[in-house]
Design an enzyme around this catalytic site. Structure first.
Site, PDB file in Angstrom:
ATOM      1  N   GLU A 293       1.001  -1.354  -0.128  1.00  0.00           N
ATOM      2  CA  GLU A 293       0.092   0.058  -0.085  1.00  0.00           C
ATOM      3  C   GLU A 293       0.762   1.220   0.171  1.00  0.00           C
ATOM      4  O   GLU A 293       0.600   2.223   0.817  1.00  0.00           O
ATOM      5  CB  GLU A 293      -0.762   0.117   1.104  1.00  0.00           C
ATOM      6  CG  GLU A 293      -1.839  -1.271   1.199  1.00  0.00           C
ATOM      7  CD  GLU A 293      -2.975  -1.266   2.235  1.00  0.00           C
ATOM      8  OE1 GLU A 293      -2.858  -0.647   3.273  1.00  0.00           O
ATOM      9  OE2 GLU A 293      -4.101  -1.627   1.930  1.00  0.00           O
ATOM     10  N   ASP A 367      -8.545  -9.070   3.661  1.00  0.00           N
ATOM     11  CA  ASP A 367      -8.267  -8.053   4.578  1.00  0.00           C
ATOM     12  C   ASP A 367      -9.326  -8.064   5.798  1.00  0.00           C
ATOM     13  O   ASP A 367     -10.364  -6.992   5.588  1.00  0.00           O
ATOM     14  CB  ASP A 367      -8.151  -6.595   3.729  1.00  0.00           C
ATOM     15  CG  ASP A 367      -7.584  -5.464   4.813  1.00  0.00           C
ATOM     16  OD1 ASP A 367      -7.349  -5.768   5.842  1.00  0.00           O
ATOM     17  OD2 ASP A 367      -7.578  -4.454   4.395  1.00  0.00           O
ATOM     18  N   GLU A 395     -12.876  -2.576  11.464  1.00  0.00           N
ATOM     19  CA  GLU A 395     -12.900  -1.743  10.489  1.00  0.00           C
ATOM     20  C   GLU A 395     -13.850  -1.916   9.277  1.00  0.00           C
ATOM     21  O   GLU A 395     -14.407  -1.023   8.596  1.00  0.00           O
ATOM     22  CB  GLU A 395     -11.526  -1.825   9.795  1.00  0.00           C
ATOM     23  CG  GLU A 395     -11.266  -1.195   8.392  1.00  0.00           C
ATOM     24  CD  GLU A 395     -10.109  -1.463   7.766  1.00  0.00           C
ATOM     25  OE1 GLU A 395      -8.898  -2.159   8.348  1.00  0.00           O
ATOM     26  OE2 GLU A 395      -9.659  -1.160   6.665  1.00  0.00           O
TER      27      GLU A 395
HETATM   28  C1  BDP Z   1      -6.221  -2.223   5.957  1.00  0.00           C
HETATM   29  C2  BDP Z   1      -6.482  -0.763   6.281  1.00  0.00           C
HETATM   30  C3  BDP Z   1      -5.326   0.187   6.078  1.00  0.00           C
HETATM   31  C4  BDP Z   1      -4.144  -0.756   6.866  1.00  0.00           C
HETATM   32  C5  BDP Z   1      -3.855  -1.840   6.318  1.00  0.00           C
HETATM   33  C6  BDP Z   1      -2.827  -2.684   7.047  1.00  0.00           C
HETATM   34  O1  BDP Z   1      -7.703  -0.556   5.422  1.00  0.00           O
HETATM   35  O2  BDP Z   1      -5.743   1.275   6.834  1.00  0.00           O
HETATM   36  O3  BDP Z   1      -3.098   0.160   6.663  1.00  0.00           O
HETATM   37  O4  BDP Z   1      -5.151  -2.616   6.337  1.00  0.00           O
HETATM   38  O5  BDP Z   1      -3.101  -3.660   7.593  1.00  0.00           O
HETATM   39  O6  BDP Z   1      -7.221  -3.060   6.494  1.00  0.00           O
HETATM   40  O7  BDP Z   1      -1.631  -2.457   6.669  1.00  0.00           O
END
Ligand code: BDP
Length: 701
Positions: A293, A367, A395
């Site tokens: 990301e 996720d 989340e």
């Molecule tokens: C996702 C989230 C993000 C996190 C990412 C992570 O949307 O904000 O940074 O995972 O785990 O669930 O690195």
């Protein structure tokens, strides 16, 4: 008379409960007979040690017992001639040394009319002390009680996603509890209460900052602040860890590169690590999110994750710390199946990691969805210790407005069978090291904790923190029993009320799944915010951030074909698992649309067609929130009025939003299925356009 009774009842409960004390309330026990028994068995606490953690154990027992029993409980150095006390003792032989994590285990037994809490370590005594308090809080007898317990997993971690500016990524309980501008001089008393809460459920590690890490924590300005927090945690047996920003050698060290094979980079990290250990001698180690990301990482220099992790492991040198390297990665192009990407990156690296490295894997391949199949890396990297990462912050699970108890979700993952070494090769056995004989083991929960008075926003969210800690200690515990334990310690000792709260908690997750993502649907929530429905989302920053990428709905049917005719992600699992999920006819309905594209008119095992089953689940799921409300209402007479009202109001929101989810999904999928809503359900009274307007509000800047 009636008024007097009300007054007495209120006085008995003390002031209104604001939830701050969590499960460590220690209010005077209501049952006088039971109280008298405990009073005889807990007249003092004896300890001779001077270890700060041992002191904590004695002080906590004293505080808890005095509150619960309403009598002074002195801490003394001797056992007293007559006994009737609790003796805390360091004893190397208390737990058989061949037991995993024996050092942190405890043994409780009766001797000379005393209850002895013995452990090879002060931390173990502390865990035993909390076990005694839990026993009293939940009404178990102390007389004749004997127990031996050692944690099944070594690193039992809370991961904070807290930023230096006080915000919390995916946090829904107010701002961060860490007040960086006040540290190191002012230590908010909340830090101590936070440490107490963690220690009471057996947690022993805290990563204090977000995995999308700032380099700030590694600076000479911030290290004293981190050290001050470590100082608060230390007497509770908790070690502090940091998430690190991969490009720190560039940002802080002025180096032209962060290449892990570059000697200058290696020297920078080694020096930085020494500097950290000078400030925090028991520093736990590093957590790393790299090449994920948009975060930098070793792949920026054509190096592997193993190259990166091993470089940090070397930097740790002789220090007693570890590297937890996250496997939450998916490549930048997003054209394949995201399900497979972490596996493809990491599985080939099995056997290539330094012994100080643990690879941290989310429970599922996508996720933190409401239900996911277990991550295919579990069972596929026998030569690497894998840390299980679960999310406590909700989340994708309704933030702090929907009641979703995660005990069952965590347990479902732990109990999943990878078949890595034949039947019974559960994720739990991979994680606790017993399957592949790893000494280093870990589990991590992403915190749902913030600065709101009750810590978690939703009062019932506390149960997720609690259950996580208890399962981290012993994954064989039953989530329903943990819900009962938590409710009794935190809300009320009234048996009927505890029963209905337990029922509510126990069912809450499966109800949430039903009204949001039944039958294996996933990732159809609101863009970026990850709240509310948006199954029509077809355009986003990446294809695998849309909803249509995951549900693959069209005029023929619904679901992501991950069998050999599709992405073949199923092939990442062992044949026995493939067999379970490989055919649409036999795949458990909970996972159906994770692996199969199923025709709208296809009859399922329930006797309904896919379309009708989908409607059935959305409708009954949304209606079930009323059942949750009923359970809560039934407990009302036994609950604090403020807590009652708070949860009741949140359940109202949940009810309204369950219908929002139902209508959005039924109306949208109906545009593809072109089928009527089956009786006895009435079609939604609003239109898809109405719903889309409502969803757009959430997307406004
Ligand atoms: C996702 C989230 C993000 C996190 C990412 C992570 O949307 O904000 O940074 O995972 O785990 O669930 O690195």
């Amino acid at each position: 008379m009636f008024l007097l009774l009300v007054f007495v009842a209120a006085a008995h409960r003390g002031v209104a409960d604001d939830g701050y004390r969590l499960w460590l309330k220690y209010d005077r026990l209501a049952d006088a007979g039971q109280c008298a028994q405990y009073q005889r068995a807990a007249r003092f606490v004896a300890t001779t040690g001077t270890d700060p953690v041992l002191r904590t154990a004695a002080a906590e027992l004293q505080r808890g017992l005095q509150g619960l029993l309403g009598q002074p409980v002195p801490v003394q150095a001797s056992m007293g001639a007559l006994g009737g006390g609790i003796v805390l003792k360091l004893d190397r032989t208390a737990i058989d040394a061949s037991t995993p994590n024996a050092a942190e285990g405890y043994r409780i037994y009766s001797e000379k009319n005393n209850l002895v809490v013995a452990s090879p370590s002060a931390a173990g005594v502390l865990y035993g002390a909390y076990a005694v308090l839990r026993r009293v809080q939940t009404g178990g007898a102390l007389a004749g009680w004997a127990v031996r317990s050692a944690p099944r997993i070594g690193h039992r971690m809370i991961n904070h996603w807290d930023n230096p500016n006080g915000t919390v990524e995916r946090g829904y309980a107010g701002s961060s509890i860490w007040k960086w501008d006040e540290l190191p001089q002012r230590l908010d008393p909340r830090y101590t209460d936070y440490a107490r809460a963690n220690a009471s459920i057996g947690l022993n590690g805290v990563v204090i900052n977000n995995v999308n890490a700032s380099a700030r924590y590694l600076t000479p300005d911030y290290l004293p602040k981190v050290a001050a927090l470590a100082g608060v945690m230390r007497p509770y047996g908790i070690r502090v860890y940091l998430s690190v920003f991969w490009a720190a050698p560039k940002v802080l060290g002025g180096l032209p590169t962060a290449d892990p094979l570059d000697p200058a980079v290696q020297r920078w990290w080694a020096a930085k690590t020494d500097e950290i250990y000078r400030a925090i001698p028991d520093f736990g180690g590093f957590l790393v999110k790299a090449n994920s990301e948009g975060e930098p990482g070793p792949q920026d220099y054509q190096r592997t994750h193993a190259d990166g992790a091993n470089m940090l492991a070397k930097a740790l040198g002789a220090h007693d710390g570890v590297v937890m390297w996250r496997a939450f990665v998916y490549k930048a192009d997003g054209s394949g199946d995201r399900f497979k990407e972490a596996y493809q990156d990491f599985q080939p690296l099995d056997g290539k990691f330094d012994p100080k490295v643990l690879v941290q894997v989310k429970n599922g391949p996508i996720d933190f969805q409401a239900r996911e199949p277990f991550h295919p890396l579990f069972g596929a990297m026998p030569r690497t210790p894998l840390v299980l990462e679960v999310q406590l912050t909700q989340e994708y699970l309704g933030f702090a407005t929907h009641a979703v108890y995660l005990g069952p979700l965590i347990k479902e993952c732990l109990e999943a069978d990878t078949y890595a070494q034949g039947p019974g090769s559960t994720v739990a056995k991979v994680v606790d090291g017993s399957l592949d004989r790893h000494a280093q083991t870990g589990i991590a929960g992403v915190a749902n904790i913030g600065s709101v008075r009750n810590w978690t926003g939703h009062p019932l969210g506390q149960a997720n923190w609690y259950a996580f800690g208890r399962l981290a200690w012993d994954h064989t515990l039953d989530p329903g029993a943990l819900a009962t334990e938590w409710a009794r310690m935190s809300l009320t000792t009234n048996a009927a009320a505890v029963r209905s709260i337990t029922a509510l908690l126990d069912q809450s997750r499966s109800i949430y799944v039903r009204y949001t993502t039944p039958l294996g649907l996933h990732h159809i929530m609101g863009e970026s915010i990850h709240y509310g429905p948006q199954p029509w989302l077809a355009k986003a920053g990446r294809p695998d951030w849309t909803a249509v990428y995951y549900h693959r709905g069209d005029s023929l049917g619904l679901g992501f074909d991950r069998t050999a005719t599709g992405s073949n992600a199923l092939a990442l699992y062992r044949p026995a698992v493939q067999q379970q999920w490989g055919s649409a006819a036999t795949c458990p309905l909970d996972y159906l649309l994770w692996f199969h594209h199923v025709g709208w008119q296809q009859p399922l095992r329930t006797g309904r067609t896919l379309w009708n089953e989908l409607c059935y689940r959305y409708y009954t799921g949304a209606d079930s929130v009323a059942w949750l409300q009923k359970q809560w209402a039934a407990a009302r007479p036994a609950l604090d009025a403020e807590v009652y009202a708070d949860v009741a109001a949140r359940l109202q929101i949940q009810q309204q939003e369950a219908y929002w989810w139902r209508d959005a999904c039924v109306l949208y999928f109906q545009t593809l299925a072109r089928q009527p809503v089956p009786g006895p359900f009435a079609p939604p009274t609003r239109t898809l356009a109405d719903i889309k307007r409502q969803v757009q509000v959430y997307q406004l800047k």
